[in-house]
Design a protein around this motif. Structure first.
Motif, PDB file in Angstrom:
ATOM      1  N   PHE A   6       1.008  -1.108  -0.014  1.00  0.00           N
ATOM      2  CA  PHE A   6      -0.109   0.018  -0.145  1.00  0.00           C
ATOM      3  C   PHE A   6       1.014   1.435   0.022  1.00  0.00           C
ATOM      4  CE2 PHE A   6      -3.432  -2.934   1.194  1.00  0.00           C
ATOM      5  CZ  PHE A   6      -4.490  -2.387   0.509  1.00  0.00           C
ATOM      6  N   ASP A   7       2.178   1.230   0.135  1.00  0.00           N
ATOM      7  CA  ASP A   7       3.025   2.240  -0.181  1.00  0.00           C
ATOM      8  C   ASP A   7       2.782   3.120   1.170  1.00  0.00           C
ATOM      9  OD1 ASP A   7       5.335   3.015  -1.331  1.00  0.00           O
ATOM     10  OD2 ASP A   7       4.022   4.794  -2.406  1.00  0.00           O
TER      11      ASP A   7
ATOM     12  N   ARG B 122       8.089   2.406   3.393  1.00  0.00           N
ATOM     13  CA  ARG B 122       9.245   2.211   2.394  1.00  0.00           C
ATOM     14  C   ARG B 122      10.580   2.357   3.020  1.00  0.00           C
ATOM     15  NH1 ARG B 122       9.108   2.391  -3.136  1.00  0.00           N
ATOM     16  NH2 ARG B 122       6.817   2.870  -3.382  1.00  0.00           N
TER      17      ARG B 122
ATOM     18  N   MET C 193     -11.592 -14.771   9.580  1.00  0.00           N
ATOM     19  CA  MET C 193     -10.931 -13.883   8.625  1.00  0.00           C
ATOM     20  C   MET C 193     -11.225 -12.389   8.745  1.00  0.00           C
ATOM     21  SD  MET C 193     -10.159 -15.733   4.936  1.00  0.00           S
ATOM     22  CE  MET C 193      -9.862 -14.264   4.313  1.00  0.00           C
ATOM     23  N   VAL C 194     -11.190 -12.020  10.173  1.00  0.00           N
ATOM     24  CA  VAL C 194     -11.453 -10.697  10.572  1.00  0.00           C
ATOM     25  C   VAL C 194     -10.529 -10.004  11.441  1.00  0.00           C
ATOM     26  CG1 VAL C 194     -13.232 -11.300  12.432  1.00  0.00           C
ATOM     27  CG2 VAL C 194     -13.861  -9.504  11.046  1.00  0.00           C
ATOM     28  N   ILE C 195     -10.435  -8.760  11.197  1.00  0.00           N
ATOM     29  CA  ILE C 195      -9.537  -7.985  12.400  1.00  0.00           C
ATOM     30  C   ILE C 195     -10.415  -7.711  13.398  1.00  0.00           C
ATOM     31  CG2 ILE C 195      -8.187  -5.789  12.928  1.00  0.00           C
ATOM     32  CD1 ILE C 195      -7.422  -6.057  10.151  1.00  0.00           C
TER      33      ILE C 195
ATOM     34  N   ASP D 141     -14.322   5.230  17.975  1.00  0.00           N
ATOM     35  CA  ASP D 141     -15.077   4.961  16.905  1.00  0.00           C
ATOM     36  C   ASP D 141     -14.481   4.700  15.468  1.00  0.00           C
ATOM     37  OD1 ASP D 141     -17.495   5.146  18.285  1.00  0.00           O
ATOM     38  OD2 ASP D 141     -17.765   7.341  17.614  1.00  0.00           O
ATOM     39  N   ASP D 142     -14.343   3.571  14.859  1.00  0.00           N
ATOM     40  CA  ASP D 142     -13.717   3.588  13.572  1.00  0.00           C
ATOM     41  C   ASP D 142     -14.621   2.710  12.649  1.00  0.00           C
ATOM     42  OD1 ASP D 142     -13.187   0.709  13.931  1.00  0.00           O
ATOM     43  OD2 ASP D 142     -11.048   1.142  14.274  1.00  0.00           O
ATOM     44  N   VAL D 143     -14.317   2.426  11.396  1.00  0.00           N
ATOM     45  CA  VAL D 143     -14.980   1.866  10.326  1.00  0.00           C
ATOM     46  C   VAL D 143     -15.510   0.463  10.846  1.00  0.00           C
ATOM     47  CG1 VAL D 143     -13.045   0.761   9.113  1.00  0.00           C
ATOM     48  CG2 VAL D 143     -15.127   1.485   7.864  1.00  0.00           C
ATOM     49  N   ARG D 144     -14.679  -0.253  11.701  1.00  0.00           N
ATOM     50  CA  ARG D 144     -14.921  -1.537  12.309  1.00  0.00           C
ATOM     51  C   ARG D 144     -15.931  -1.412  12.976  1.00  0.00           C
ATOM     52  NH1 ARG D 144      -8.633  -2.546  12.040  1.00  0.00           N
ATOM     53  NH2 ARG D 144      -8.342  -2.559   9.817  1.00  0.00           N
ATOM     54  N   GLY D 145     -16.087  -0.647  14.101  1.00  0.00           N
ATOM     55  CA  GLY D 145     -17.095  -0.438  15.275  1.00  0.00           C
ATOM     56  C   GLY D 145     -17.027   0.622  15.906  1.00  0.00           C
TER      57      GLY D 145
END
Lengths: 756, 290
Positions: free
Chosen positions: B37-38, B41, B183-185, B258-262
């Motif tokens: 994902f760069d 580096r 298969m989940v973070i 809060d984030d995109v996962r919960g």
């Protein structure tokens, strides 16, 4: 893809193995991302980081200066009309003065290595003036809303009015529902290879759903005639609607024409989330009026689709959402308003289920609510109100083939249920699985039902056709048929279906399917569950033309009439073999091309929405059984069983495969699949955070296939691919509601919707 | 970018001393994603997969010395009974392919608050064995190892050699929340250990604070109540109210976002439920073992 496989069986109703099956399972199938050409270079796309911005300038000098870079292109390098779009030419191939969504293509780079190209793209300096973004579609039509396009933000508004304009009913139920943005999540990223021919034209090898409409779009932007832009289908790793719009097509061709070199482009997974349209998020407000015993009297629906920054196929999605959005029910009085609007969110377009998926969550939730209110069983209320053959739907169209709504829902009700859990359970069978979040505590079982119907083929007056060319000749003493169509094989199994039809019609065993390209007429889109119907119809018609031609030849040679062809034999009316095919053909080939149109549809009345909008309807029902950890909000789908009328199963194994896959995709939307967009920006462009069901999420299925032939369709077939995607999700949502007692008026259902 | 591929531990330490900018890579399940994902580096990659010592585990002075390069798959297969909490965490890591590549050393190196092994290591009082060419070996309790979001206690010339974990005297549990069944973070995670020999309780919270952390007050509270109630001796049932209160205190130890996962609120809620359940399961196992 070419196949010369010659199974002993393999006619209609058999399930011959697909030529790509073993290759895909063993990892040997050549996808478009595997394309390679000596001396090729790599193209990449620079995309807007902003949902809405004015471009004051693009400085490409630093990018061009990087060693290994062959070309850096902007809209100024577009030779033709810098516009693309399936239904409206509203999207620049490369942005001009404005970008309207995060991820919009701004510039292109070709270089000797993909990493060189990526680094060069980072050196392009775009002078952006960030503009306020319109990101809430519910305010897109407000008077003070900023205009995403000069003509305003309305893509389409349609209305349907039927029956009593001011209906009343003793029982009234209503709800608001919201559906999140689903992604097609195909596994093969957008990719292709453009090869210049050195004579001003090129060949484009690309994974797509409709070669000819792509060709039109490429020619328009590159200012080429169709004979100079030849498209070839490369190996497609899934489509589901996400390959109807252009991705790399025009960009790779621009770079190839500019550099004179073959150019390959292949998106990374994160770029793929910006490189194709998604399923429209929707906001739905529904009201049903019914008798005290649950017979529907009226329905009102207001449906809003967020089309995002460019129209794509929003017009047709609104058409489907409006005309089909009340489900497969008889409703005397109807008022539906469906709208699609522009915003600065990611563009939305085609995805399996196409406008019906969103609506089904609302009408099925409301049918459950109605059932509970009047005290009628949830299956019974669907059976009681369900369409039957001979009924008219809400656009007034006669349902003139099987409409077994009651039978389908009763079949799934009567299928065996999974055993009730007893004793200690393997945690992998519980919500959360190996994550060990419950050993049974808090786990409640729920059952949900849903039924749907979906149009098959293109609608509202579109002249939807396919072209097939079939050639019959003797090769090494054997009759061989070659079938050529441009209809895209995207994983659904069309290659096998084309072979099966040829074998059935011509009686030959050996059928070669030619590579898919634009050297034959259009096959139409591989979408709308239409290819077996329409291209299947075209192949059947071409075979009939070949047969007629062979028999005419034989009749002339033999001086006999009423002959028939069976394999390599010409047979008289009395059963006597008069000649062999070899005798009749000699060294000649019989070669026929047919353009086949399904029966016409018509535009609906703009005021009443009445009209014969669709060519065929397909019906399915699902029953879901879920275990929910109601304390943690985690769901395990225990069973997902279905019944579907497919008219006639040309390839029964492929039919069941479509139903399995479609059901999983619908379940995914109910449970987890959502592109999360905040202020116009995508927050989860990866398979780490855009979750799709795994094999541990998808239960085994019982699939009951009905075959009520449609007398208007070739062989009686009915489209298969989409209905399971529509009815599975609402059944899962209903089962979760049953387990939790929560209203759950939004999908995907997130754990916190259950627990908090 | 340079690629350094030492074949012995001494060479690896020398390489890290010479190139402190080198990013160690073992299974690559974090590092390669970041590079693809760069997002990173580094000047050099230090490939540790050829260092065979790192792939060993052994019982040393009564503790398991787990080489930093032992994969999750091997922890599940070879140490499932010896290190039950860590093995339970290992079973929740990614897919079979990821478990065949990923290592606890890599999890510690990345020091993501969502790393699956951290709550189990915290609950089990694991110790990180760190080495450098210049200063030899030092031991850092895992609770002191996490210093910030994706930051750890390693100096630029240091590498993680091993993780030292005492085989448990009592039951261990690990629970994780994800929005699909594999298969989940982690949206949140909780590790629990009942140290019956010392009559104490170990805890670890994942994905609910800037770093993996313990619920120290909750652990002390539960151990104290068990003592006060005479439950260590009697092995009586764990009172439901006590488990609930323990859950509350674990929740209070977290500081999620809060984030995109919960949402933060959901993370806090799940911690209270997981802690209550895990403590109850562990205590019930302890009672059954009597």
């Amino acid at each position: 893809m070419t196949s010369t496989e010659t199974p002993t069986a393999g006619r209609i109703g058999d399930s011959p193995l697909r030529p790509d099956g073993t290759l895909k399972v063993t990892g040997e199938f050549a996808y478009s991302s595997d394309l390679w050409h000596d001396d090729m270079c790599w193209g990449v796309t620079l995309r807007s980081p902003h949902p809405h911005a004015r471009i004051h300038g693009i400085d490409i000098s630093a990018a061009l200066a990087l060693p290994g870079v062959y070309a850096v292109l902007t809209h100024e390098d577009v030779p033709g009309l810098n516009r693309v779009g399936l239904e409206h030419l509203d999207q620049p191939a490369l942005a001009e003065d404005v970008v309207r969504y995060q991820g919009e293509a701004v510039a292109l780079v070709a270089a000797d290595h993909p990493e060189t190209a990526r680094r060069a793209a980072k050196r392009i300096v775009v002078d952006y003036e960030v503009l306020p973004a319109l990101t809430d579609p519910r305010h897109a039509l407000d008077d003070d809303a900023p205009h995403v396009h000069p003509d305003g933000n309305l893509v389409r508004a349609m209305k349907i009015r039927r029956g009593d304009p001011e209906p009343t009913a003793p029982v009234v139920v209503a709800l608001d529902f919201e559906v999140g943005m689903q992604d097609q999540a195909f596994l093969g990223p957008e990719s292709g290879l453009a090869v210049p021919d050195g004579e001003g034209g090129l060949d484009l090898y690309v994974a797509t759903q409709w070669l000819h409409v792509d060709q039109q779009q490429v020619c328009r932007v590159l200012d080429l005639t169709p004979d100079r832009a030849r498209l070839h289908l490369a190996g497609v790793g899934g489509a589901f609607g996400g390959r109807e719009d252009l991705s790399i097509h025009v960009h790779a061709c621009l770079l190839a024409m500019h550099t004179g070199k073959p150019v390959k482009m292949s998106y990374s997974r994160d770029e793929s989330f910006f490189g194709h349209v998604h399923r429209h998020p929707a906001w739905l407000r529904y009201e049903f009026g019914a008798s005290d015993t649950g017979e529907l009297i009226y329905a009102k629906a207001d449906i809003l689709f967020d089309g995002g920054a460019y129209a794509s196929s929003t017009t047709a999605v609104v058409g489907n959402g409006g005309t089909l959005g009340l489900g497969p029910y008889n409703i005397p009085s109807v008022s539906v308003d469906a709208r699609g609007v522009y915003t600065n969110n990611p563009p939305c377009g085609a995805m399996r289920g196409f406008g019906c998926v969103q609506a089904a969550f609302a009408h099925e939730a409301l049918m459950d609510e109605l059932a509970d209110r009047v005290g009628v069983d949830r299956v019974e209320i669907r059976a009681r109100n369900g369409m039957r053959e001979g009924d008219r739907n809400i656009t007034g169209q006669l349902i003139d083939s099987a409409a077994p709504v009651a039978e389908l829902i009763e079949i799934v009700r009567d299928l065996p249920l999974p055993a009730d859990p007893v004793g200690e359970r393997d945690i992998r069978d519980l919500p959360g699985g190996a994550a060990n979040s419950t050993h049974g505590e808090g786990v409640v079982r729920g059952i949900g039902y849903a039924v749907t119907y979906k149009n098959v083929g293109f609608s509202e007056g579109f002249d939807d056709y396919s072209t097939a060319r079939v050639r019959l000749e003797m090769t090494a003493g054997e009759p061989v048929a070659t079938v050529q169509t441009a209809a895209a094989e995207v994983g659904q199994g069309l290659i096998t279906v084309e072979q099966q039809i040829c074998r059935t019609e011509l009686g030959v065993d050996r059928v070669v399917v030619s590579p898919k390209d634009t050297s034959v007429g259009s096959g139409g889109s591989t979408s709308a569950s239409r290819q077996t119907y329409v291209t299947g119809g075209a192949v059947k018609a071409a075979c009939e033309a070949v047969r007629a031609s062979v028999l005419a030849r034989a009749a002339a040679q033999l001086g006999a009439r009423n002959l028939r062809l069976d394999g390599d034999k010409i047979i008289a009316e009395n059963g006597e073999v008069l000649a062999s095919l070899a005798d009749v053909l000699g060294d000649d080939a019989v070669d026929e091309t047919v353009e086949w149109h399904h029966r016409p549809t018509e535009e609906i009345d703009p005021e009443t929405g009445q009209g014969n909008a669709h060519v065929q309807y397909a019906f399915s029902a699902h029953r879901a059984v879920v275990d929910v950890d109601v304390e943690l909000g985690l769901v395990k789908v225990v069973a997902l069983d279905t019944a579907q009328d497919v008219g006639r199963a040309i390839n029964p194994d492929a039919v069941v495969g479509q139903i399995h896959g479609g059901s999983a995709q619908g379940m995914g939307l109910a449970l987890m699949e959502e592109i999360v967009v905040t202020d116009g920006k995508v927050r989860n462009p990866s398979f780490t955070d855009y979750l799709i069901p795994t094999i541990l999420d998808m239960p085994p299925m019982q699939v009951k296939v009905l075959e009520y032939a449609d007398p208007h369709a070739p062989y009686g077939v009915r489209g298969v691919g989409e209905p399971p995607t529509i009815s599975s999700g609402p059944a899962v949502a209903a089962a979760i509601r049953a387990a939790t007692g929560k209203a759950l008026r939004r999908v995907p259902v997130r754990p916190e919707h259950i627990t908090l | 970018m340079d690629f350094l591929a030492p074949s012995t531990w001494a060479e690896a330490l020398a390489a890290k001393a010479e190139r402190p900018d080198a990013l160690p890579v073992a299974g690559g399940t974090d590092v390669m994603v970041e590079m693809n994902f760069d997002h990173r580096r580094p000047g050099a990659l230090l490939d540790l997969t050829r260092v065979s010592d790192l792939r060993e585990w052994a019982l040393v002075d009564g503790r398991v010395r787990l080489g930093a390069g032992v994969t999750y798959a091997r922890i599940i297969d070879e140490l499932g009974a010896t290190l039950p909490g860590l093995a339970m965490a290992a079973r929740t890591v990614g897919s079979p392919q990821i478990r065949n590549r990923g290592t606890v050393g890599g999890n510690l190196g990345a020091a993501s608050p969502a790393g699956d092994s951290h709550p189990a290591l915290l609950a089990a009082d694991a110790v990180v064995e760190i080495s450098s060419a210049a200063r030899g070996t030092r031991l850092v309790p895992v609770a002191d190892f996490y210093t910030g979001v994706k930051r750890n206690a390693l100096e630029p010339d240091e590498l993680i050699a091993a993780i030292l974990i005492a085989p448990p005297a009592g039951p261990q549990q690990f629970c994780k929340i994800g929005t699909r069944n594999a298969m989940v973070i982690a949206v949140s995670a909780f590790g629990f250990a009942l140290h019956t020999d010392r009559r104490s309780v170990g805890t670890g919270i994942g994905s609910a604070a800037p770093t993996p952390r313990r619920a120290t007050d909750a652990a002390a509270f539960l151990a104290g109540e068990l003592e006060a109630g005479g439950l260590w001796e009697s092995r009586g049932a764990l009172p439901e109210g006590l488990a609930v209160e323990f859950g509350r205190k674990v929740r209070d130890a977290a500081a999620p976002i809060d984030d995109v996962r919960g949402t933060a609120a959901y993370r806090l809620h799940t911690l209270s439920v997981m802690a209550r359940r895990a403590a109850t399961w562990a205590w019930d196992e302890h009672r059954r073992a009597a």
